[in-house]
Design a protein around this motif. Structure first.
Motif, mmCIF file in Angstrom:
data_model
loop_
_atom_site.group_PDB
_atom_site.id
_atom_site.type_symbol
_atom_site.label_atom_id
_atom_site.label_comp_id
_atom_site.label_asym_id
_atom_site.label_seq_id
_atom_site.Cartn_x
_atom_site.Cartn_y
_atom_site.Cartn_z
ATOM 1 N N ASP A 1 21.256 -2.716 1.835
ATOM 2 C CA ASP A 1 20.429 -1.531 2.069
ATOM 3 C C ASP A 1 19.499 -1.375 0.864
ATOM 4 O OD1 ASP A 1 19.237 0.854 2.600
ATOM 5 O OD2 ASP A 1 21.101 2.014 2.806
ATOM 6 N N TYR A 2 18.312 -1.943 0.977
ATOM 7 C CA TYR A 2 17.375 -1.959 -0.152
ATOM 8 C C TYR A 2 16.862 -0.569 -0.509
ATOM 9 C CZ TYR A 2 17.308 -6.998 0.728
ATOM 10 O OH TYR A 2 17.668 -8.314 0.898
ATOM 11 N N SER A 3 16.980 0.385 0.410
ATOM 12 C CA SER A 3 16.453 1.730 0.143
ATOM 13 C C SER A 3 17.225 2.449 -0.954
ATOM 14 C CB SER A 3 16.486 2.564 1.429
ATOM 15 O OG SER A 3 17.830 2.781 1.860
ATOM 16 N N LEU A 4 18.483 2.024 -1.200
ATOM 17 C CA LEU A 4 19.278 2.694 -2.232
ATOM 18 C C LEU A 4 18.703 2.473 -3.628
ATOM 19 C CD1 LEU A 4 22.887 1.926 -0.918
ATOM 20 C CD2 LEU A 4 21.540 4.019 -0.634
ATOM 21 N N ARG A 5 18.182 1.297 -3.863
ATOM 22 C CA ARG A 5 17.573 0.999 -5.165
ATOM 23 C C ARG A 5 16.051 1.010 -5.092
ATOM 24 N NH1 ARG A 5 20.619 -0.921 -9.344
ATOM 25 N NH2 ARG A 5 22.783 -1.476 -8.897
ATOM 26 N N GLY A 6 15.530 0.613 -3.947
ATOM 27 C CA GLY A 6 14.088 0.451 -3.836
ATOM 28 C C GLY A 6 13.656 -0.878 -4.432
ATOM 29 N N PHE A 7 12.361 -1.169 -4.298
ATOM 30 C CA PHE A 7 11.833 -2.434 -4.819
ATOM 31 C C PHE A 7 11.021 -2.202 -6.089
ATOM 32 C CE2 PHE A 7 12.452 -3.642 -0.336
ATOM 33 C CZ PHE A 7 13.205 -4.794 -0.528
ATOM 34 N N TYR A 8 11.137 -3.156 -6.987
ATOM 35 C CA TYR A 8 10.393 -3.100 -8.256
ATOM 36 C C TYR A 8 8.920 -3.404 -8.014
ATOM 37 C CZ TYR A 8 8.718 -4.474 -12.891
ATOM 38 O OH TYR A 8 7.989 -4.579 -14.046
ATOM 39 N N ILE A 9 8.046 -2.553 -8.560
ATOM 40 C CA ILE A 9 6.600 -2.764 -8.473
ATOM 41 C C ILE A 9 6.121 -3.258 -9.837
ATOM 42 C CG2 ILE A 9 4.367 -1.687 -8.060
ATOM 43 C CD1 ILE A 9 5.811 0.381 -6.328
ATOM 44 N N PRO A 10 5.674 -4.502 -9.930
ATOM 45 C CA PRO A 10 5.267 -5.055 -11.235
ATOM 46 C C PRO A 10 4.109 -4.275 -11.846
ATOM 47 C CG PRO A 10 5.491 -6.780 -9.586
ATOM 48 C CD PRO A 10 5.547 -5.487 -8.846
ATOM 49 N N LYS A 11 4.151 -4.168 -13.176
ATOM 50 C CA LYS A 11 3.076 -3.522 -13.915
ATOM 51 C C LYS A 11 2.181 -4.592 -14.539
ATOM 52 C CE LYS A 11 5.865 0.551 -15.037
ATOM 53 N NZ LYS A 11 6.415 1.390 -16.121
ATOM 54 N N HIS A 12 1.001 -4.157 -14.950
ATOM 55 C CA HIS A 12 0.081 -5.086 -15.610
ATOM 56 C C HIS A 12 0.750 -5.651 -16.861
ATOM 57 C CE1 HIS A 12 -3.440 -6.577 -17.826
ATOM 58 N NE2 HIS A 12 -4.068 -6.586 -16.652
ATOM 59 N N PRO A 13 0.578 -6.947 -17.156
ATOM 60 C CA PRO A 13 1.223 -7.555 -18.337
ATOM 61 C C PRO A 13 0.964 -6.800 -19.633
ATOM 62 C CG PRO A 13 0.253 -9.256 -16.957
ATOM 63 C CD PRO A 13 -0.171 -7.949 -16.368
ATOM 64 N N LEU A 14 -0.250 -6.279 -19.830
ATOM 65 C CA LEU A 14 -0.552 -5.535 -21.056
ATOM 66 C C LEU A 14 0.259 -4.253 -21.134
ATOM 67 C CD1 LEU A 14 -4.448 -5.969 -21.358
ATOM 68 C CD2 LEU A 14 -2.657 -7.092 -22.703
ATOM 69 N N VAL A 15 0.435 -3.598 -19.980
ATOM 70 C CA VAL A 15 1.238 -2.372 -19.945
ATOM 71 C C VAL A 15 2.685 -2.698 -20.310
ATOM 72 C CG1 VAL A 15 2.105 -0.503 -18.486
ATOM 73 C CG2 VAL A 15 -0.276 -1.285 -18.254
ATOM 74 N N ARG A 16 3.213 -3.818 -19.767
ATOM 75 C CA ARG A 16 4.587 -4.208 -20.072
ATOM 76 C C ARG A 16 4.759 -4.510 -21.556
ATOM 77 N NH1 ARG A 16 4.220 -7.622 -15.509
ATOM 78 N NH2 ARG A 16 4.470 -9.460 -16.833
#
Length: 691
Positions: free
Chosen positions: A230-245
């Motif tokens: 059940d992926y809704s329990l955690r949700g999906f990771y949305i990648p951030k821009h490399p500079l932001v990371r």
């Protein structure tokens, strides 16, 4: 069953939803694995059909949650094999494990004890790599990026433990551990993972969960293998821009400055700056106290009596508190990898020092005739009506100063530098409050009374901030032998520390013989030097000690010497600038700060002259603080340090004997000469012992 390595799946109870898909894929793609399996859990027990899994349950009955590193260290304590194959619960294997490579790597490590680590996936170190004698292996170079990583790899258990630090989480361990590994020469290898060599031995997506959310690319892996989530329990990771990371990582590194490593100059600077700013606040309050004392009492007998009463108890309490700082911090740092032992040691210290402090305070009721007998018969201090009351107050203040000193040392050892620095501010606040309440009718007794109240408050706060380490205090866990060893060595340490506070006792003996007001002039100058000197040394003194201890613990002599030189140059440079300022503007400074009320022009000239003569000694003294702290981190240093401390006292006493007839300024010049000699000798000893 393999006796060479244990499969360790590092996890926590909050990731229980990963365990079933992990072991389902593990069992499918590595069915031949016969190694013992250890699942690192906090409190939970769990099993999977067809696999024998032992759950570590490292949290036990502890109420306070362990850190990531503490959990891993406790799990490693349960490993019975010499090697460990490290996984994390979100390394979802998606193709057959090359079991022959894993076994060959384990056998190779068993045959070659110098090899500490073999990476088995493509997600570990970023290199650069260099050739190894075995074609299927490559050497991870000393300065490689992510030389330390938490990806799938074989480790020697003791090697992995040696790079862990109790307060670090996983990503901190990779970054700070890599910095540590850059300085420690050990053989780290990686199995080649390019297609020409058959690909990685163990392959998985990097990684299944990021920041607590599912990696979207894991969906097809689970669907292919019949795993429903059940992926809704955690949700999906949305990648951030490399500079932001990168910015977020840098921000976290700065925010977690207490996690120091040899090359973490930014973290040292930030921690040191914060402690310096807090200490500067205390110094500013201390300045204001001196201004109020000067305004109300000038250099009259009230001030002489106050400094005289303060001299012996604060000298002794200061030595004991400093001893605890110098001897306790390195020991507590050495125990970082054994959190329970560290906490029992702290608790045992608190029991012991509480009893010592109680005895110290009670001495104040009986010591008055002895202290009074040290005064010359011509001194006006003898006839001061409240002298006995002042002495009792200062002895009780010293008792709580000892307790507060222990708590500050404990806070520094667990990298809570700022909270430790706050404790040093509270005595000044207490003095200011009582002097403010007294107003124009204030008596000198309000000064030590306010100091006592402030120090008691600091002790209470220190106990509160260390509550998770100290309480409940269990006498059945009292470390009798270790405390006995500390007490046996403490006389050496106390004598060694005497050089930083013995001046008050020696001055209280010779200065009254140099004339009225001489002791007060030396007292004002010393406190001004201490207040401004804290700008240069307070932060480094608190922050650097655990790191000197780490170098010595890791037997990194070259790193220790380089770090010591840099530390001395920085502290010496800053203190020299402060000394030049004091020497050039001493009279103007004293006039601005003190010339009001009972403090006239004659007092300004006398105090400013004393201050000028003390400034060279201030530079040498502040550098000596760092040098002595470094010396105490080395082995078998206590007797040498004691000889140095005792020599300082003897030389200052003898020098004062010859110089006191010429007045207070000559005593100040003797102070500088003796500190120059001390710094020369301690640096010679330090570098000779670590050559």
């Amino acid at each position: 069953m393999s006796s060479k390595y244990t499969v360790l799946v590092n996890s926590s109870d909050g990731f229980e939803d990963c365990w079933e898909p992990f072991f389902k894929l593990f069992n499918k793609y590595w069915p031949s694995c016969d190694a013992p399996i250890l699942l690192n859990t906090e409190k939970k027990e769990w099993s999977f059909p067809g696999l024998t899994i032992h759950c570590s349950q490292v949290q036990g009955d502890s109420k306070s949650r362990l850190t990531w590193s503490e959990c891993l260290l406790k799990a490693l304590d349960q490993v019975k094999t010499p090697l460990v194959l490290y996984f994390q619960e979100d390394y979802f294997i998606h193709q057959p494990v090359r079991a022959d490579i894993v076994e060959t790597a384990a056998n190779y490590m068993m045959a070659h004890p110098d090899i500490k680590h073999i990476a088995l996936t493509k997600h570990g170190s970023h290199g650069p790599f260099e050739r190894h004698s075995e074609d299927w292996l490559q050497t991870i170079r000393q300065k490689a990026r992510y030389r330390i990583s938490t990806q799938a790899a074989l480790w020697r258990v003791e090697t992995l433990k040696s790079y862990l630090r109790a307060k670090e989480n996983g990503w901190m361990f990779e970054i700070y551990g890599t910095w540590r590994a850059h300085k420690i020469k050990e053989t780290f290898l990686s199995a080649k993972f390019d297609q020409a060599h058959g690909g990685p031995a163990i392959d998985y997506l990097h990684t299944g969960i990021i920041k607590g959310k599912w990696l979207k690319a894991i969906q097809p892996v689970f669907e292919k293998n019949g795993i429903k989530i059940d992926y809704s329990l955690r949700g999906f990771y949305i990648p951030k821009h490399p500079l932001v990371r990168k910015f977020e990582v840098l921000k976290k590194l700065i925010e977690n400055s207490w996690l120091f490593d040899q090359t973490g100059a930014i973290k040292i600077f930030r921690s040191s700056l914060l402690v310096t700013l807090l200490t500067l606040s205390g110094s500013a309050l201390g300045f204001f106290v001196q201004l109020l004392i000067a305004k109300h009492f000038g250099t009259k007998v009230d001030v002489d009596a106050y400094f005289f009463a303060l001299s012996a108890p604060i000298f002794l309490a200061g030595m004991i508190a400093a001893m605890l700082s110098y001897i306790v911090v390195p020991r507590l740092v050495a125990l970082e990898k054994d959190v329970q032992h560290q906490r029992h040691y702290m608790g045992s210290l608190l029991w012991t020092i509480s009893i010592l402090s109680l005895v110290f305070g009670l001495i104040g009721f009986f010591v008055f005739p002895i202290q009074k007998s040290l005064l010359p018969t011509t001194s006006k201090i003898i006839s001061y009506p409240n002298l006995q009351f002042l002495i009792v107050l200062t002895w009780f203040t010293g008792a709580f100063q000892i307790l507060s000193g222990l708590l500050t040392a404990c806070l520094n050892s667990v990298r809570k530098y700022s909270t430790g620095a706050i404790l040093g501010i509270l005595p000044y606040i207490g003095m200011l409050i009582l002097l403010g309440i007294g107003g124009n009718n204030a008596t000198i007794a309000l000064v030590p009374l306010g100091m006592l109240i402030g120090t008691m408050t600091a002790t209470g706060l220190g106990l509160y901030w260390l509550r998770d380490y100290l309480f409940p205090l269990e006498l059945n866990n009292f470390l009798k032998n270790e405390i006995k060893e500390l007490l046996l060595h403490s006389p050496y340490v106390v004598i060694a520390m005497s050089c930083f506070s013995a001046y008050s006792v020696i001055d209280s003996y010779w200065a009254p013989r140099a004339g009225d007001g001489a002791l007060a002039s030396l007292g004002y100058s010393q406190r001004l030097i201490i207040a401004l000197g804290n700008l240069a040394v307070a932060g480094p003194s608190a922050v650097l000690v655990p790191h000197f201890a780490e170098f010595i613990r890791d037997k990194n002599v070259t790193g220790f010497r380089r770090f010591l030189v840099r530390s001395l140059l920085v502290v010496g440079g800053i203190s020299t600038l402060i000394a030049l300022f004091l020497a050039a503007f001493s009279e103007k400074l004293i006039h601005i700060l003190f010339a009001r009320g009972a403090f006239g022009d004659q007092q300004v000239v006398l105090v400013s002259s004393v201050l000028r003569h003390m400034t060279p000694g201030m530079v040498c003294m502040l550098m000596s603080v760092i040098a002595l702290r470094a010396l105490f981190c080395t082995e078998n240093s206590k007797k040498i340090a004691a000889i140095l401390g005792f020599s300082w006292m003897v030389l200052y006493f003898i020098t004062s004997y010859f110089l006191y007839p010429a007045g207070a300024a000559s005593l100040a010049w003797g102070y500088s000469i003796v500190w120059l000699g001390y710094l020369t000798f301690i640096c010679f000893i330090l570098f000779k012992r670590n050559s």
